[in-house]
Scaffold this active site. Structure first.
Site, short mmCIF file in Angstrom:
data_model
loop_
_atom_site.label_atom_id
_atom_site.label_comp_id
_atom_site.label_asym_id
_atom_site.label_seq_id
_atom_site.Cartn_x
_atom_site.Cartn_y
_atom_site.Cartn_z
N CYS A 206 50.23 43.86 35.18
CA CYS A 206 49.47 43.73 34.00
C CYS A 206 47.98 44.53 34.00
O CYS A 206 47.65 44.85 32.90
CB CYS A 206 48.97 42.30 33.74
SG CYS A 206 50.32 41.47 33.82
N HIS B 68 43.27 41.37 28.57
CA HIS B 68 44.71 41.29 28.80
C HIS B 68 45.11 39.90 28.15
O HIS B 68 44.36 38.82 28.28
CB HIS B 68 44.74 41.24 30.26
CG HIS B 68 46.24 40.80 30.55
ND1 HIS B 68 47.25 41.44 29.97
CD2 HIS B 68 46.95 40.00 31.49
CE1 HIS B 68 48.48 40.94 30.52
NE2 HIS B 68 48.33 40.06 31.32
N ASN C 220 52.52 37.77 26.38
CA ASN C 220 51.86 38.62 27.52
C ASN C 220 52.76 39.72 27.82
O ASN C 220 54.14 39.89 28.44
CB ASN C 220 51.98 37.60 28.92
CG ASN C 220 51.48 38.32 30.05
OD1 ASN C 220 51.12 39.71 29.98
ND2 ASN C 220 51.09 37.80 31.19
O1 UT7 Z 1 49.41 38.11 33.27
C1 UT7 Z 1 49.39 38.02 34.58
C2 UT7 Z 1 48.38 36.89 34.74
N1 UT7 Z 1 49.11 35.55 34.42
C3 UT7 Z 1 48.67 34.69 33.89
O2 UT7 Z 1 47.32 34.75 33.70
C4 UT7 Z 1 49.14 33.03 33.85
C5 UT7 Z 1 48.27 32.20 34.24
N2 UT7 Z 1 48.75 31.02 33.98
C6 UT7 Z 1 49.07 30.29 33.15
O3 UT7 Z 1 48.61 30.78 31.93
C7 UT7 Z 1 49.15 28.49 33.14
O4 UT7 Z 1 49.32 28.13 34.23
C8 UT7 Z 1 50.61 28.40 32.52
C9 UT7 Z 1 50.78 28.68 30.95
C10 UT7 Z 1 51.63 29.46 33.09
C11 UT7 Z 1 50.94 27.05 32.68
O5 UT7 Z 1 50.03 26.31 31.98
P1 UT7 Z 1 49.20 24.98 32.92
O6 UT7 Z 1 48.57 24.21 32.03
O7 UT7 Z 1 48.87 25.49 34.17
O8 UT7 Z 1 50.75 24.18 33.22
P2 UT7 Z 1 51.31 23.66 34.76
O9 UT7 Z 1 52.00 24.53 35.19
O10 UT7 Z 1 50.48 22.91 35.41
O11 UT7 Z 1 52.47 22.76 34.09
C12 UT7 Z 1 51.81 21.26 33.50
C13 UT7 Z 1 53.31 20.69 33.11
C14 UT7 Z 1 54.24 20.22 34.14
O12 UT7 Z 1 54.89 19.17 34.03
P3 UT7 Z 1 54.48 17.87 34.93
O13 UT7 Z 1 54.40 18.20 36.17
O14 UT7 Z 1 52.86 17.72 34.54
O15 UT7 Z 1 54.99 16.85 34.61
C15 UT7 Z 1 55.21 21.54 33.96
O16 UT7 Z 1 56.55 21.14 34.57
O17 UT7 Z 1 53.88 21.40 32.09
C16 UT7 Z 1 55.22 21.46 32.53
N3 UT7 Z 1 55.72 22.87 32.06
C17 UT7 Z 1 56.50 22.78 30.72
N4 UT7 Z 1 56.78 22.03 29.75
C18 UT7 Z 1 57.03 22.39 28.43
C19 UT7 Z 1 55.78 23.90 32.51
N5 UT7 Z 1 56.37 24.64 31.74
C20 UT7 Z 1 56.57 24.24 30.52
C21 UT7 Z 1 57.11 24.86 29.34
N6 UT7 Z 1 57.55 23.64 28.39
N7 UT7 Z 1 57.51 25.93 29.19
#
Ligand code: UT7
Length: 323
Positions: free
Chosen positions: A113, A250, A280
């Site tokens: 990125c 970004h 993204n």
């Molecule tokens: O560009 C390069 C750099 N990349 C980034 O900077 C990305 C950085 N990371 C992020 O933007 C975030 O971490 C994400 C958007 C990828 C994820 O958000 P989060 O708030 O960190 O969610 P999480 O991974 O902690 O997941 C929370 C919950 C989980 O369920 P449980 O375990 O709490 O029951 C996931 O299974 O959300 C669930 N989950 C979803 N639910 C519905 C994960 N993805 C999804 C989804 N739809 N697409």
């Protein structure tokens, strides 16, 4: 020439749009979750017969038109991409021919990125040492080609597109400074685990080619690292955060963007946001956002812009620009 200066910007998005509602139909997710956790409402996706080079070509044409330069005026082309058309020749080489440029140096830069900021940093140095007068710098990706559409943790995040700038030697600023970094220690948190040399997993879908990301851990490192690079960039220029007119970040996640905006004490309307409509787009996201805000008249000549990115590697980078 003491500086390089941005003299034209351009961008291009593929026609096909995938909304959150479209995703809901084939993966276990919801519009509400995606909007609340990322800020994304939709993303553009390359057609089956479209490549990164096609997107880059359109963005480059628009940047060259805005800069009022002809192909013969360009003497360096650098393309930031993680998703080149083919392994080789480089997509930059293919573009040199397609754009009808002279036989100038052409290279791809893979910094995930952060690819556009790496490319901009290299081109800026070439101009400052006098080895190039004008450079075409592009960030272009078909990053959705690396997405497993069954993996809800990653497939909702990414989109395709391209952005480009033409920079030219100038006695007036210009690009004030660029800063690039990498730390491979946490390579396993974001990337692919197959490749030409590491090998593919023939038995798996798409031979195992898909983005693997520990999103939560990447999120925390991204926020911390981007905060540090804001300090580094301002310090290098003896500037204060109040000197910055625009943040062009970004576009990975609206929550990460807001954290950096707060760090700079910038009001929301001084932060260029495209993640809601583009998702993204990896190396394309910063030049896409820049072009949008230049073309709609928000960014004016003389204003100070802070461009920053963070991505797989990890890599991160910034540029402070007097536009
Ligand atoms: O560009 C390069 C750099 N990349 C980034 O900077 C990305 C950085 N990371 C992020 O933007 C975030 O971490 C994400 C958007 C990828 C994820 O958000 P989060 O708030 O960190 O969610 P999480 O991974 O902690 O997941 C929370 C919950 C989980 O369920 P449980 O375990 O709490 O029951 C996931 O299974 O959300 C669930 N989950 C979803 N639910 C519905 C994960 N993805 C999804 C989804 N739809 N697409």
């Amino acid at each position: 020439m003491k500086y390089s200066k941005i003299i034209g910007t351009g961008s291009y998005l593929p026609e096909k749009i995938l909304t959150n509602a479209d995703l809901e139909k084939f993966v276990d997710t919801s519009d509400q979750w995606i909007r609340e956790r990322t800020g994304i409402r939709q993303r553009h996706v390359t057609a089956d017969d479209e490549t990164t080079g096609d997107l880059a070509y359109q963005a480059a044409l628009r940047a060259m038109e805005a800069a009022e330069v002809e192909p013969g005026d360009i003497d360096l082309i650098i393309l930031g991409t993680t998703t080149p058309d083919v392994i080789f020749p480089s997509t930059a080489s293919l573009l040199q021919n397609r754009l009808g440029l002279p036989h100038v140096g052409a290279m791809d830069v893979n910094a995930a990125c952060t690819g556009f900021l790496y490319a901009l940093s290299i081109a800026d140095k070439w101009i400052r040492v006098g080895d190039a007068r004008r450079a075409l710098v592009i960030g272009a990706e078909s990053i959705t080609r690396l997405v497993d559409w069954d993996d809800r943790q990653t497939c909702v995040l990414f989109g395709d597109g391209a952005g480009a700038v033409v920079i030219e030697g100038s006695d007036e600023p210009g690009i004030l400074s660029t800063h690039i970094h990498a730390n491979g220690e946490h390579a396993g948190l974001l990337g692919t685990d197959v490749g030409v040399s590491a090998g593919f997993r023939q038995e798996e879908k798409n031979c195992g080619i898909s983005i693997q990301m520990k999103g939560n851990e990447v999120f925390k490192v991204a926020v911390r690292t981007l905060s540090r690079i804001v300090d580094e960039t301002l310090e290098a220029n003896g500037m204060d955060r109040s000197d910055v007119d625009w943040l062009i970040p970004h576009q990975a996640n609206l929550r990460i963007i807001s954290a950096t905006g707060k760090k700079l004490a910038l009001p929301d309307e001084r932060v260029v946001v495209t993640v809601d409509r583009h998702g993204n787009t990896s190396a394309a996201s910063v030049p896409l956002a820049l072009d949008e805000a230049v073309r709609d008249g928000r960014i004016q000549r003389g204003e100070v812009l802070l461009l920053e990115a963070f991505g797989g590697g990890f890599t991160w980078g910034s540029a402070l620009v007097r536009y």
